[in-house]
Design a protein around this motif. Sequence first.
Motif, PDB file in Angstrom:
ATOM      1  N   GLN A  17       0.793  -1.207   0.000  1.00  0.00           N
ATOM      2  CA  GLN A  17       0.000   0.000   0.000  1.00  0.00           C
ATOM      3  C   GLN A  17       0.835   1.271   0.000  1.00  0.00           C
ATOM      4  OE1 GLN A  17      -3.252   0.177  -0.521  1.00  0.00           O
ATOM      5  NE2 GLN A  17      -3.031  -2.032  -0.832  1.00  0.00           N
ATOM      6  N   PRO A  18       2.000   1.319   0.710  1.00  0.00           N
ATOM      7  CA  PRO A  18       2.802   2.535   0.660  1.00  0.00           C
ATOM      8  C   PRO A  18       3.181   2.930  -0.747  1.00  0.00           C
ATOM      9  CG  PRO A  18       3.565   1.105   2.408  1.00  0.00           C
ATOM     10  CD  PRO A  18       2.551   0.336   1.618  1.00  0.00           C
ATOM     11  N   MET A  19       3.128   1.995  -1.683  1.00  0.00           N
ATOM     12  CA  MET A  19       3.479   2.322  -3.052  1.00  0.00           C
ATOM     13  C   MET A  19       2.558   3.396  -3.615  1.00  0.00           C
ATOM     14  SD  MET A  19       3.998  -1.538  -4.391  1.00  0.00           S
ATOM     15  CE  MET A  19       4.082  -1.044  -6.094  1.00  0.00           C
ATOM     16  N   HIS A  20       1.345   3.478  -3.077  1.00  0.00           N
ATOM     17  CA  HIS A  20       0.366   4.379  -3.661  1.00  0.00           C
ATOM     18  C   HIS A  20       0.257   5.680  -2.883  1.00  0.00           C
ATOM     19  CE1 HIS A  20      -0.495   0.758  -5.755  1.00  0.00           C
ATOM     20  NE2 HIS A  20      -1.017   0.178  -4.697  1.00  0.00           N
ATOM     21  N   GLY A  32       3.152  12.494 -19.286  1.00  0.00           N
ATOM     22  CA  GLY A  32       2.133  11.538 -19.732  1.00  0.00           C
ATOM     23  C   GLY A  32       1.850  10.440 -18.737  1.00  0.00           C
ATOM     24  N   GLY A  33       2.294  10.631 -17.471  1.00  0.00           N
ATOM     25  CA  GLY A  33       2.021   9.619 -16.453  1.00  0.00           C
ATOM     26  C   GLY A  33       2.971   8.446 -16.486  1.00  0.00           C
ATOM     27  N   VAL A  34       3.972   8.463 -17.368  1.00  0.00           N
ATOM     28  CA  VAL A  34       4.956   7.384 -17.439  1.00  0.00           C
ATOM     29  C   VAL A  34       5.957   7.564 -16.311  1.00  0.00           C
ATOM     30  CG1 VAL A  34       6.751   6.324 -18.847  1.00  0.00           C
ATOM     31  CG2 VAL A  34       4.687   7.256 -19.925  1.00  0.00           C
ATOM     32  N   PRO A  35       6.340   6.493 -15.594  1.00  0.00           N
ATOM     33  CA  PRO A  35       7.302   6.633 -14.505  1.00  0.00           C
ATOM     34  C   PRO A  35       8.584   7.304 -14.974  1.00  0.00           C
ATOM     35  CG  PRO A  35       6.333   4.446 -14.497  1.00  0.00           C
ATOM     36  CD  PRO A  35       5.861   5.118 -15.744  1.00  0.00           C
ATOM     37  N   ALA A  36       9.095   8.217 -14.138  1.00  0.00           N
ATOM     38  CA  ALA A  36      10.307   8.941 -14.488  1.00  0.00           C
ATOM     39  C   ALA A  36      11.504   8.001 -14.492  1.00  0.00           C
ATOM     40  CB  ALA A  36      10.536  10.072 -13.491  1.00  0.00           C
ATOM     41  N   PRO A  37      12.518   8.274 -15.310  1.00  0.00           N
ATOM     42  CA  PRO A  37      13.714   7.448 -15.335  1.00  0.00           C
ATOM     43  C   PRO A  37      14.386   7.399 -13.966  1.00  0.00           C
ATOM     44  CG  PRO A  37      13.676   8.947 -17.211  1.00  0.00           C
ATOM     45  CD  PRO A  37      12.563   9.370 -16.304  1.00  0.00           C
ATOM     46  N   ILE A  38      14.971   6.262 -13.652  1.00  0.00           N
ATOM     47  CA  ILE A  38      15.623   6.081 -12.361  1.00  0.00           C
ATOM     48  C   ILE A  38      17.090   6.463 -12.460  1.00  0.00           C
ATOM     49  CG2 ILE A  38      16.263   4.363 -10.626  1.00  0.00           C
ATOM     50  CD1 ILE A  38      13.740   2.824 -11.499  1.00  0.00           C
ATOM     51  N   GLY A 213       4.097   1.622 -13.893  1.00  0.00           N
ATOM     52  CA  GLY A 213       3.103   2.488 -13.279  1.00  0.00           C
ATOM     53  C   GLY A 213       1.822   1.767 -12.901  1.00  0.00           C
ATOM     54  N   ARG A 214       0.860   2.544 -12.406  1.00  0.00           N
ATOM     55  CA  ARG A 214      -0.356   1.978 -11.819  1.00  0.00           C
ATOM     56  C   ARG A 214      -1.293   1.362 -12.847  1.00  0.00           C
ATOM     57  NH1 ARG A 214      -1.958   6.622  -7.333  1.00  0.00           N
ATOM     58  NH2 ARG A 214       0.017   6.545  -6.177  1.00  0.00           N
ATOM     59  N   SER A 215      -1.302   1.866 -14.056  1.00  0.00           N
ATOM     60  CA  SER A 215      -2.255   1.368 -15.053  1.00  0.00           C
ATOM     61  C   SER A 215      -2.033  -0.117 -15.350  1.00  0.00           C
ATOM     62  CB  SER A 215      -2.150   2.184 -16.346  1.00  0.00           C
ATOM     63  OG  SER A 215      -0.835   2.124 -16.874  1.00  0.00           O
ATOM     64  N   PHE A 216      -0.793  -0.582 -15.263  1.00  0.00           N
ATOM     65  CA  PHE A 216      -0.503  -2.004 -15.444  1.00  0.00           C
ATOM     66  C   PHE A 216      -0.526  -2.746 -14.113  1.00  0.00           C
ATOM     67  CE2 PHE A 216       1.301  -0.078 -19.217  1.00  0.00           C
ATOM     68  CZ  PHE A 216       0.987  -0.983 -20.223  1.00  0.00           C
ATOM     69  N   HIS A 217      -0.232  -2.022 -13.039  1.00  0.00           N
ATOM     70  CA  HIS A 217      -0.108  -2.650 -11.724  1.00  0.00           C
ATOM     71  C   HIS A 217      -1.438  -3.207 -11.226  1.00  0.00           C
ATOM     72  CE1 HIS A 217       1.022  -3.253  -7.529  1.00  0.00           C
ATOM     73  NE2 HIS A 217       0.057  -2.434  -7.156  1.00  0.00           N
ATOM     74  N   TYR A 218      -2.501  -2.413 -11.285  1.00  0.00           N
ATOM     75  CA  TYR A 218      -3.785  -2.830 -10.714  1.00  0.00           C
ATOM     76  C   TYR A 218      -4.372  -4.071 -11.388  1.00  0.00           C
ATOM     77  CZ  TYR A 218      -3.906   1.414  -7.897  1.00  0.00           C
ATOM     78  OH  TYR A 218      -3.619   2.395  -6.975  1.00  0.00           O
TER      79      TYR A 218
END
Length: 239
Positions: A17-20, A32-38, A213-218
């Motif tokens: 849950q802390p992920m969110h 565009g909501g894409v995770p930023a580069p690490i 990101g979340r769109s694939f995670h859920y």
Amino acid sequence: GGGMQGGGMQGGGGMQQPMHQQGGMGVAPGPGGVPAPIDINNPMFQMAASSGVQFFDSGHKMLQSNVQQYVSMNLLRYYFSVDTPYVLSKLRILLWPFTHKDWKRAKDEGSLNGYLTPRHDVNAPDLYLPVMAFVTFVVSFGLHQGWNDSFTPEVLGKTASSGIGIICFEVVLLKLGFYLLDGPPNRFLDFFCYSGYKYVGIVLNTLTFIALGRSFHYPLVLITGIAMAWFMFKTLANA
């Protein structure tokens, strides 16, 4: 069995849950909501990586030095008797158990606990996958905290402690359930294996959230949750 696993997945999912939450394990979104580069050169990330390696080494040494006091080494060899074909087949069953047909364990009267070893029977419980999945989850959690500049060395210990606590709680529930329902006798280590398998799905969910990101995670959380519930139901029903 399915109810037990549902509780287990809720417990494991609670650790995600802390992920969110802001400042937790969330990924800062890019355009565009894409995770930023690490940034692997981030000092906090490097400290997390170093702590992760130390955590893995210290855990390995602790197992080697202390586990013999509580568990027979011959029994442990049984649960770690795996090979590459077994690991790949087991991962397939854990992540997509719906097409697996034969769930009965193969017996071997000459073995230590009356069953074939994991490398000779894909339905046998093993400790290799649960241990590796659990350690991977703890280390990946710490690394992601480092990417978010919120890592502290205590994160690894707290995450590991809460995870072990969840497993022990589930093992007690499973053992109690089998006792109350007059189920067949099972070793405590069997239940540790069954409880620990959920971390395979949790690791996949966590890494998917980090990378995509979340769109694939859920959707993946839903799929892996149903898969693990079905795996536990079929496994315990044929125990």
